[in-house]
Design a protein around this motif. Structure first.
Motif, mmCIF file in Angstrom:
data_model
loop_
_atom_site.group_PDB
_atom_site.id
_atom_site.type_symbol
_atom_site.label_atom_id
_atom_site.label_comp_id
_atom_site.label_asym_id
_atom_site.label_seq_id
_atom_site.Cartn_x
_atom_site.Cartn_y
_atom_site.Cartn_z
ATOM 1 N N ASN A 132 -19.097 51.667 -29.654
ATOM 2 C CA ASN A 132 -19.777 52.967 -28.849
ATOM 3 C C ASN A 132 -18.661 54.216 -28.784
ATOM 4 O OD1 ASN A 132 -22.264 52.114 -28.145
ATOM 5 N ND2 ASN A 132 -21.379 51.045 -26.223
ATOM 6 N N GLN A 133 -17.789 53.724 -29.666
ATOM 7 C CA GLN A 133 -16.598 54.567 -29.899
ATOM 8 C C GLN A 133 -17.090 55.931 -30.766
ATOM 9 O OE1 GLN A 133 -13.986 54.448 -27.879
ATOM 10 N NE2 GLN A 133 -14.291 52.549 -27.267
ATOM 11 N N LYS B 180 -24.119 59.612 -38.968
ATOM 12 C CA LYS B 180 -23.979 59.072 -37.508
ATOM 13 C C LYS B 180 -22.475 59.291 -37.174
ATOM 14 C CE LYS B 180 -27.726 55.809 -37.044
ATOM 15 N NZ LYS B 180 -27.834 55.294 -38.435
ATOM 16 N N ALA B 181 -21.608 59.791 -38.067
ATOM 17 C CA ALA B 181 -20.108 60.088 -37.566
ATOM 18 C C ALA B 181 -20.260 61.153 -37.026
ATOM 19 C CB ALA B 181 -19.537 60.338 -38.859
ATOM 20 N N PRO C 116 -3.998 44.596 -32.300
ATOM 21 C CA PRO C 116 -4.355 44.056 -33.588
ATOM 22 C C PRO C 116 -6.154 44.716 -33.720
ATOM 23 C CG PRO C 116 -4.787 42.419 -31.867
ATOM 24 C CD PRO C 116 -3.871 43.646 -31.366
ATOM 25 N N ALA C 117 -6.727 44.799 -34.886
ATOM 26 C CA ALA C 117 -7.758 45.721 -34.960
ATOM 27 C C ALA C 117 -9.059 44.919 -34.202
ATOM 28 C CB ALA C 117 -8.443 45.609 -36.382
ATOM 29 N N GLU C 118 -9.645 45.767 -33.450
ATOM 30 C CA GLU C 118 -10.874 45.236 -32.629
ATOM 31 C C GLU C 118 -12.200 44.933 -33.571
ATOM 32 O OE1 GLU C 118 -10.856 45.251 -29.309
ATOM 33 O OE2 GLU C 118 -9.580 46.645 -28.422
ATOM 34 N N ALA C 119 -12.872 44.114 -32.995
ATOM 35 C CA ALA C 119 -14.254 43.596 -33.923
ATOM 36 C C ALA C 119 -14.908 44.985 -33.747
ATOM 37 C CB ALA C 119 -14.668 42.497 -33.256
ATOM 38 N N ALA C 120 -15.673 45.086 -34.909
ATOM 39 C CA ALA C 120 -16.668 46.228 -35.012
ATOM 40 C C ALA C 120 -17.529 46.188 -33.811
ATOM 41 C CB ALA C 120 -17.516 46.357 -36.146
ATOM 42 N N THR D 5 -6.192 56.266 -30.250
ATOM 43 C CA THR D 5 -7.422 56.697 -29.441
ATOM 44 C C THR D 5 -8.503 56.005 -29.311
ATOM 45 O OG1 THR D 5 -8.029 57.962 -31.609
ATOM 46 C CG2 THR D 5 -6.713 59.164 -30.006
ATOM 47 N N ASN D 6 -8.501 54.778 -30.146
ATOM 48 C CA ASN D 6 -9.545 53.959 -30.115
ATOM 49 C C ASN D 6 -10.562 54.637 -30.984
ATOM 50 O OD1 ASN D 6 -8.745 51.390 -29.200
ATOM 51 N ND2 ASN D 6 -9.481 52.120 -27.324
ATOM 52 N N GLU D 7 -10.575 55.657 -31.530
ATOM 53 C CA GLU D 7 -11.585 56.258 -32.399
ATOM 54 C C GLU D 7 -11.810 55.010 -33.704
ATOM 55 O OE1 GLU D 7 -11.601 60.738 -32.563
ATOM 56 O OE2 GLU D 7 -9.546 59.937 -32.599
ATOM 57 N N VAL D 8 -13.089 55.004 -34.158
ATOM 58 C CA VAL D 8 -13.001 54.195 -35.244
ATOM 59 C C VAL D 8 -13.107 55.161 -36.681
ATOM 60 C CG1 VAL D 8 -14.880 52.992 -36.417
ATOM 61 C CG2 VAL D 8 -14.574 52.590 -34.294
#
Ligand code: GDP
Length: 562
Positions: free
Chosen positions: A406-407, A353-354, A397-401, A436-439
């Motif tokens: 949708n990133q 899924k990546a 800070p890290a965002e919750a998963a 970039t907000n990429e996970v």
């Protein structure tokens, strides 16, 4: 029935006569194309068996796009496109003709051979028709001369002695023996196989229990495993070494009979740069010996390109000089079902899924060991510089998963003997957001702590990781590591090679792009064959060879653009 009615009835009958065959033909074609669908395993007679371990079924739903992934290429995505013909799929499945179609696919004994195309992008490098014909000829020879064939038995049962006539026999053998780790072994296997093709010898491999569970049989109808009753292991007294023979026979017309079995030791510790294997006169001599037992830990393919009697043939086989391992590796090395299960499980859980897959191979040789944190910093510096991974946003800070679901996401596969690398990288991307907000998700399938090359399960894990690295979109590898070379060449990738780090200093630049996907030959010969006692830098003689970025005295084949 009046004339008019009769006429229209006749017309109707004639129309039927014309229409019926057309309709029948159309129905048959349609039916055939249904039977001839690209995934015959799904409907073949072994359906039940195979469905116990179902491959990710390529359908026209979104699942198929998950098989290879979502970035730029996805063969599975192409399948969604009705314009992709079954010929294209068959070409991809059989690696553009590299793989023979004569295996019994239905036996289920080697799932990877038929399913790997679902996980790997089609290679932009196509094998030449000439190389393919060489492979088919080789397979034919292997069938004729393989273990326990009439010819094999005839040669091997003569109390391990050959007569002069046997030397001209059509069945001559090249026995591969293992040394060093799996990367070294796979590189030498590929080089030895190429040497077998060039010299019309049959390749037999001496696998111990540590290697028996790794690969499928590569040749149809006949095994490549050296039988346990091979005479060499019973009686060594007829065996000579290459150096002895060269000394006795080299350059003069010695009347002494050549041995039937000869040990050819090309290990770097044995003779290193000093052997004369790359000289035509050595090859003339070796040609007359029926059974060669070769032991090497080196990717000696550049030596084969130096030999005048092979060079033309090799150039015809591989006009793109940097594709030798890429094609031979894909032809020879198919993960066993056990390894394949590990590979596909990992792929489906973490890669599928990546949006992008990045492989990081960290091989730390004991000398010059830098602290773990320096190497982590170096990897980050390298991947940010080359835009493989986004920078960390240390302000946020890290965002919750759940917020980030949708990133776009990047999956990082860390291959290393040590868990610290995966742990530290994973923690870094879990605790921080990226600019970039990429996970970024980090996975490390194993951490064996030390090399245990005589252990079968250890080698299966190593092979699984090499294969997964080869499925990545980009690679960061370690200097001098044959483990990394196999992954890059199988994947057709030119990796970023980490520079050697000392202490806490991150090297600048942190990494360097390899010029070629070919493995590096660490200990190439240095002697000029035509002038005794003269050394030569072979890069000055052959423009398709260059020194390796990671081993300055090594040699790598490169593609020369004309
Ligand atoms: P090289 O020494 O880096 O050239 O690679 P080799 O493959 O020849 O030898 C190293 C061996 O150590 C491997 O074959 C594995 O047995 C083990 N090894 C080294 N790195 C890794 C790794 O990242 N993962 C696993 N599973 N094993 C590794």
């Amino acid at each position: 029935m009046n004339n008019k009615t009769r006429l229209s009835f006749t017309t109707f009958l004639s129309l039927c006569f014309i229409a019926f065959p057309i309709l029948l033909t159309f129905t048959l074609i349609h039916h055939n194309s249904f039977i001839f669908q690209p995934f015959p395993n799904i409907i073949d007679k072994h359906q039940h068996r195979i469905s116990q371990h179902p491959p990710p079924t390529p359908t026209t739903t979104t699942t198929s796009s998950h098989i290879i992934g979502t970035k730029n290429h996805s063969f599975a995505n192409q399948e969604n496109d009705s314009h992709v013909s079954s010929t294209t799929i068959a070409n991809h499945k059989f690696l553009d003709g590299l793989l023979p179609s004569t295996f019994d696919e239905g036996s289920g004994s080697c799932l990877s051979r038929y399913h790997s195309y679902l996980y790997r992008k089609p290679s932009p490098h196509k094998p030449t028709a000439y190389f393919i014909s060489k492979l088919r000829n080789y397979e034919h020879l292997h069938t004729l001369c393989g273990p326990h064939t009439h010819s094999y038995n005839k040669i091997m049962t003569k109390d391990a002695k050959f007569t002069k006539n046997d030397a001209s026999t059509k069945c001559k053998y090249l026995v591969w023996t293992a040394s060093n780790g799996l990367g070294n072994r796979m590189l030498t296997l590929a080089a030895v196989f190429l040497y077998a093709i060039l010299t019309d010898r049959v390749l037999l491999v001496k696998f111990g229990d540590d290697m028996l569970g790794l690969f499928c049989e590569p040749f149809p109808h006949s095994s490549w495993l050296l039988p346990r009753d091979f005479p060499y292991w019973k009686d060594r007294k007829h065996i000579q070494t290459y150096e002895n023979v060269l000394m006795k026979h080299g350059g003069n017309n010695s009347k002494e009979l050549l041995p039937s079995f000869l040990i050819l030791n090309l290990q770097h510790t044995h003779d290193g740069h000093n052997n004369f294997f790359h000289c035509d006169y050595s090859q003339e001599l070796l040609h007359k010996v029926p059974v060669l037992i070769l032991s090497s830990d080196q990717y000696f393919v550049p030596s084969l390109f130096m030999i005048p009697s092979f060079r033309q043939d090799l150039s015809k086989m591989f006009p793109e000089k940097d594709t030798v391992f890429h094609h031979i590796g894909r032809y020879l090395f198919h993960p066993s079902n056990e390894a394949w299960e590990l590979i596909t499980k990992f792929h489906e859980t973490h890669f599928a899924k990546a949006n992008e897959r990045i492989g990081v191979q960290i091989r730390v040789f004991n000398t010059h060991k830098a602290p773990h944190q320096t190497i982590i910093n170096e990897i980050i510096a390298c991947s940010v510089k080359h835009k493989l991974l986004p920078e960390l946003d240390l302000q946020k800070p890290a965002e919750a998963a759940s917020v980030l679901k949708n990133q776009t996401s990047k999956a990082v596969l860390v291959a290393s003997l040590f868990s610290e690398y995966g742990d530290k990288l994973r923690a870094l991307y879990l605790r921080n957001t990226t600019v970039t907000n990429e996970v970024v998700r980090v996975y490390q399938p194993s951490h064996e702590e030390r090399q245990k090359s005589s252990n079968g399960m250890h080698n299966i894990k190593a092979w699984t990781e090499i294969y997964l690295l080869s499925l990545c979109d980009s690679l960061i590898t370690s200097r001098k590591s044959t483990f990394g070379y196999v992954a890059q060449s199988l994947g057709g990738l030119k990796p970023l090679i980490l520079q050697r780090a000392f202490g806490e200093t991150i090297p600048n630049p942190p990494c360097q792009r390899a010029r070629s996907m070919e493995p590096c030959f660490h200990y190439p010969p240095k002697y000029d064959c035509s002038r005794s006692n003269t050394t030569v830098d072979f890069t000055s003689l052959f423009h398709d060879m260059m020194h390796c970025e990671d081993v300055s005295s090594g040699l790598r084949m490169v593609n020369i653009k004309h």
